[in-house]
Design a protein around this motif. Structure first.
Motif, PDB file in Angstrom:
ATOM      1  N   SER A  89     -59.020  54.732 -18.275  1.00 26.15           N
ATOM      2  CA  SER A  89     -59.846  55.761 -17.647  1.00 26.15           C
ATOM      3  C   SER A  89     -58.948  56.799 -16.993  1.00 26.15           C
ATOM      4  N   PRO A  90     -59.392  58.051 -16.916  1.00 21.40           N
ATOM      5  CA  PRO A  90     -58.612  59.068 -16.209  1.00 21.40           C
ATOM      6  C   PRO A  90     -58.394  58.661 -14.754  1.00 21.40           C
ATOM      7  N   ALA A  91     -57.214  58.914 -14.232  1.00 24.59           N
ATOM      8  CA  ALA A  91     -56.873  58.480 -12.870  1.00 24.59           C
ATOM      9  C   ALA A  91     -57.693  59.219 -11.826  1.00 24.59           C
ATOM     10  N   TYR A 106     -49.309  54.762 -26.378  1.00 17.50           N
ATOM     11  CA  TYR A 106     -50.292  55.095 -25.348  1.00 17.50           C
ATOM     12  C   TYR A 106     -50.256  54.053 -24.238  1.00 17.50           C
ATOM     13  N   GLU A 107     -50.191  52.784 -24.624  1.00 16.49           N
ATOM     14  CA  GLU A 107     -50.100  51.705 -23.642  1.00 16.49           C
ATOM     15  C   GLU A 107     -48.841  51.865 -22.789  1.00 16.49           C
ATOM     16  N   ARG A 108     -47.722  52.145 -23.430  1.00 13.01           N
ATOM     17  CA  ARG A 108     -46.462  52.275 -22.697  1.00 13.01           C
ATOM     18  C   ARG A 108     -46.523  53.454 -21.710  1.00 13.01           C
ATOM     19  N   ALA A 109     -47.034  54.600 -22.169  1.00 12.13           N
ATOM     20  CA  ALA A 109     -47.108  55.774 -21.295  1.00 12.13           C
ATOM     21  C   ALA A 109     -48.031  55.522 -20.108  1.00 12.13           C
ATOM     22  N   ALA A 110     -49.174  54.852 -20.346  1.00 10.57           N
ATOM     23  CA  ALA A 110     -50.108  54.557 -19.255  1.00 10.57           C
ATOM     24  C   ALA A 110     -49.507  53.561 -18.266  1.00 10.57           C
ATOM     25  N   LEU A 168     -52.944  64.693 -27.431  1.00 12.52           N
ATOM     26  CA  LEU A 168     -52.291  64.105 -26.264  1.00 12.52           C
ATOM     27  C   LEU A 168     -53.188  64.237 -25.037  1.00 12.52           C
ATOM     28  N   PRO A 169     -53.512  63.118 -24.331  1.00 12.73           N
ATOM     29  CA  PRO A 169     -54.306  63.227 -23.096  1.00 12.73           C
ATOM     30  C   PRO A 169     -53.562  64.074 -22.063  1.00 12.73           C
ATOM     31  N   ILE A 231     -53.870  72.228 -17.004  1.00 12.95           N
ATOM     32  CA  ILE A 231     -54.120  70.899 -16.432  1.00 12.95           C
ATOM     33  C   ILE A 231     -54.691  71.019 -15.019  1.00 12.95           C
ATOM     34  N   ARG A 232     -54.959  72.234 -14.564  1.00 14.85           N
ATOM     35  CA  ARG A 232     -55.416  72.419 -13.183  1.00 14.85           C
ATOM     36  C   ARG A 232     -56.713  71.674 -12.916  1.00 14.85           C
ATOM     37  N   HIS A 233     -57.618  71.697 -13.905  1.00 15.83           N
ATOM     38  CA  HIS A 233     -58.931  71.084 -13.690  1.00 15.83           C
ATOM     39  C   HIS A 233     -58.865  69.565 -13.649  1.00 15.83           C
TER      40      HIS A 233
END
Length: 803
Positions: A89-91, A106-110, A168-169, A231-233
């Motif tokens: 989920s988004p932080a 993705y798992e590693r980056a999270a 990319l998220p 990415i401001r929002h």
């Protein structure tokens, strides 16, 4: 509320790790079995449980570092996509749906993101009113900055390269991580500044520390605002206001502290100018704080600073007007305040050197061949086969066909044979006919055609058996899904990859069947001519007309005539061409034998062993080894090219000499008829060889492809066994849970409110309801009239979901 920010965790959900890994190994690593890696899968599941974040405790740092280190090693053995769906989920927006990806990067980056979050939350939980608390907060903030720096420079580029463009998220983009890195450095530098104030450092040094705090916050703010895509929002609304307020606050603090340093040095005009600047910047910061709904502690800090600056400015102007009378320089004339950088990103050693985070624990999939090495071996074999086919085998066949087409068009060598032997059969034709008879040509072709047909049917049967296995399992699964309400993926989704592969195999078989039909049509067209080659020599000779040379073409006393001269020269050229074709065929045989006998696997494994064990091995790393192996075959390509050049010269000479021969000969119908008959037999021989070659290729193809299909059938069976075992486990879990939830019969009958007949005691519920028939519920048949008057049992409560 604290006056510093901490980053929340990205929440994750359970992943079907065991099933995904087993299915990947079954379908892609046929040299081993998933049961050989039971410990590795169990260890992975245990590490993920503690290593994905969610708990704020210093002990969790070690768990996260250990899990990340194992992920780094796993990615040297497995590709990013093994069919494992991972969700986070988004932080900053827990109400948003989780982002799901089938990607281990993705798992590693999270995991790294959550490690940075953990450090930031540990830092914000420290008591910053004490020197020890400030010291520990500084360390944690610098660790957080180092973690996000490592995420931006190491993990995100690898993650991005494994994704389609623009997938990319945003929370895992470089700009997002760098913005958080500068934010953590700003907060660490602020703690350094706070400790300097507590320890009564000189105002000049405090000013230098403060201006660097402002610089860090400013770098964070500009990185976030200038990022593309925006990415401001993604950040909470008050975060940007908080960061901007901090930037302006410490810029004003730096000017204020420097003004105190100026007054101590009797620079009263400079004092006023710096206080004026501090007042302007503090007012801007206060306005941003009020509009941005920042924390009350931050608003109070900037308001207190503004009040102090305004009082100091009023006092300084009054003193200068009454006492000192010094000139007040403009803001542009003020010397800039030098920055004193004390906070730096500190990357935990467990990230820069993952081996240290593993400790005495064994690495996961340590015995599995790295996916990069395996792909490199497959790439080499495919590249070599394609290269040999394009550059040697097919090219040689094209040159042979080109020579045969020209000779066929020129009616050679049958025209010469008709001249050399006007009656009877030429020796070359006798030899070819004998070869066809000894090989039982037509019978052999019929046998091969039938063999190809049977192998094709066998291959199709194997494929159908595999599909039958999947279909039968799908029917079982459908009945299971009806009887037990579970969250298990239906077979139509779970076996999608197997069905796709089966469809691809079926397409290959259908294309092969079309090729088989072409060969059979070719045989139907040439069967009669090829059968003639199997006749006895006398019968074959009787079928070919005889001819004699005209008197003008017979040898004279003075020597050979022009026709004989040209015929002799043509024979020499044809013999040279035959030698060239044999040389070319030898190149093809040698290249094929070398490719069949050599194995690149030992060289790839040796090269992989020389690579750092913790480096993610990509197939491209073995490109040098592959090129070195391919060089050995270049001599065969060069040899074929040389024969091509020589053949071109010979064919041109043949055309020229044949033209001279034709001009020297007079038209003779008997010779023409004989040439046509001999040419037809010679062409039938070449068609016979071509058909036999096509059939041999078909037999080889179906034999090899049947092995591939047999492996696929076994893979399907293994997959079905795994699904059935999983289904049995679910059934046992349901029955066990059902037994525990059976209500006991009431001690006294329950009175019914709207019924004249007394209620009977309820019987215990069965452990497993029947799907059909008049068993537990005693229901009538579907077409019975009893449904009109029957009192149905109450509807069941919310169905039980298997988790």
């Amino acid at each position: 509320m604290p006056n510093q920010l901490s980053v929340p965790f990205k929440r994750t959900h359970a992943a079907e790790l065991r099933q995904a890994v087993k299915e990947y190994l079954l379908m892609n690593r046929t040299e081993t079995h998933p049961d050989a890696f039971r410990w590795d899968i169990n260890r992975w599941e245990a590490l993920r449980k503690d290593g994905v974040g969610g708990v704020v405790h210093v002990d969790r740092v070690k768990a996260v570092l250990s899990y990340h280190a194992q992920l780094v090693f796993i990615l040297t053995k497995l590709p990013p996509d093994i069919g494992l769906e991972i969700s986070y989920s988004p932080a900053f927006d827990l109400s948003a749906p989780p982002i799901m990806m089938s990607n281990l990067q993705y798992e590693r980056a999270a995991v790294l993101f959550n490690l940075g979050s953990l450090y930031s939350q540990l830092a914000s939980s420290q008591d910053r009113s004490t020197s020890q608390g400030l010291k520990q907060a500084i360390v944690y903030y610098q660790n957080a900055a180092g973690t996000w720096k490592y995420l931006a420079e190491s993990a995100i580029p690898q993650f991005k390269s494994s994704l389609p463009p623009n997938d990319l998220p945003l929370e895992l983009s470089e700009a997002f991580a760098i913005g958080l890195e500068f934010l953590m450095l700003g907060q660490a530098q602020e703690c350094v500044w706070q400790r300097a104030v507590m320890d009564n450092y000189k105002n000049g040094l405090i000013a230098k520390l403060a201006i660097k705090v402002s610089s860090f916050y400013g770098a964070s703010l500009s990185t976030i605002r200038e990022a593309s895509p925006s990415i401001r929002h993604v950040f909470p609304p008050h975060w940007l206001a908080h960061i901007e307020t901090k930037k302006l606050h410490f810029e004003a603090v730096a000017q204020y502290r420097k003004s105190v340093d100026d007054i101590e040095a009797n620079r009263y005009g400079y004092e006023i100018s710096r206080l004026t600047q501090a007042q302007l910047v503090a007012k801007r910061g206060y306005d941003v704080a009020r509009r941005g709904s920042v924390a009350q502690a931050v608003l109070h800090d900037i308001k207190s600073l503004l009040d102090n600056v305004q009082k100091s400015l009023a006092r300084a102007e009054r003193d200068n007007d009454l006492i000192y009378h010094q000139d007040v320089p403009s803001a542009s004339a003020l010397p800039p305040i030098q920055e004193a950088e004390m906070a730096k990103p500190i990357t935990p050693p467990g990230l820069t050197d993952p081996k240290t985070a593993i400790g005495e624990d064994a690495v996961i999939f340590g015995e599995l061949l790295g996916w990069g090495a395996k792909v490199a071996i497959d790439i080499y074999h495919d590249r070599l086969q394609n290269w040999l086919k394009d550059e040697v085998t097919d090219r040689a066949q094209q040159l042979d066909d080109s020579a045969h087409r020209l000779l066929e068009a020129l009616n050679l060598p049958t025209a010469l044979e008709a001249l050399d032997k006007p009656i009877g059969l030429p020796p070359s034709l006798i030899k070819k006919a004998e070869e066809v008879r000894l090989e039982n040509g037509p019978g052999g072709i019929e046998t091969s055609i039938e063999g190809v047909r049977k192998l094709a049917q066998q291959a199709m049967n194997i494929l159908n058996e595999a599909l039958d296995v999947l279909d039968h399992e799908a029917e079982e699964d459908e009945d299971f899904q009806v009887e037990y309400y579970t969250e298990r993926s239906p077979s139509s989704e779970a076996n999608k990859d197997l069905i796709t592969k089966a469809q691809r195999y079926r397409t290959i078989l259908e294309q092969a069947a079309e090729s088989d039909q072409v060969v059979r049509q070719k045989w139907d067209e040439w069967e009669r001519n090829i059968v003639e080659l199997t006749w006895d020599e006398s019968e074959l000779e009787a079928s070919v007309p005889s001819s004699t040379f005209p008197p003008s073409q017979r040898s004279s006393a003075r020597g050979a005539n022009p026709t004989q001269v040209h015929a002799r020269a043509l024979r020499v050229l044809l013999e040279s061409l035959d030698d060239l074709i044999r040389t070319r065929a030898d190149y093809v045989r040698r290249a094929t034998r070398l490719a069949e006998s050599e194995d690149i696997r030992p060289r790839i494994l040796k090269a992989a062993a020389e690579i750092e064990r913790w480096v993610e091995v990509q197939p491209s790393m073995f490109e040098d080894v592959i090129e070195e192996e391919m060089v050995k075959y270049d001599k065969f390509r060069v040899g074929v090219q040389e024969t091509e050049q020589k053949q071109g010269t010979i064919l041109e000479s043949i055309k020229e000499r044949n033209s001279q021969l034709l001009q020297s000969r007079k038209e003779d119908p008997s010779v023409k008829e004989r040439e046509h008959a001999l040419q037809s037999l010679d062409l039938a021989y070449h068609k016979y060889k071509e058909i036999r070659r096509n059939l041999d290729e078909g037999l080889k193809f179906y034999s090899e492809f049947s092995n591939v299909l047999s492996q696929f059938r076994e893979t399907c069976k293994d997959w079905v066994i795994m699904r059935r075992n999983e289904m049995n486990d679910l059934v046992r879990a349901v029955e066990s849970l059902s037994m525990r939830q059976v209500p006991s019969a009431p001690a006294t009958p329950v009175t019914q409110q709207a019924c004249t007949t007394p209620a009977e005691p309820e019987e215990p519920a069965p452990t497993r309801p029947q799907a059909m028939g008049r068993g537990v519920l005693d229901l009538p048949p579907p077409d019975s009239d009893e449904w009109e008057t029957m009192a149905l049992p109450p509807a069941p409560k919310t169905p039980m979901r298997m988790r």
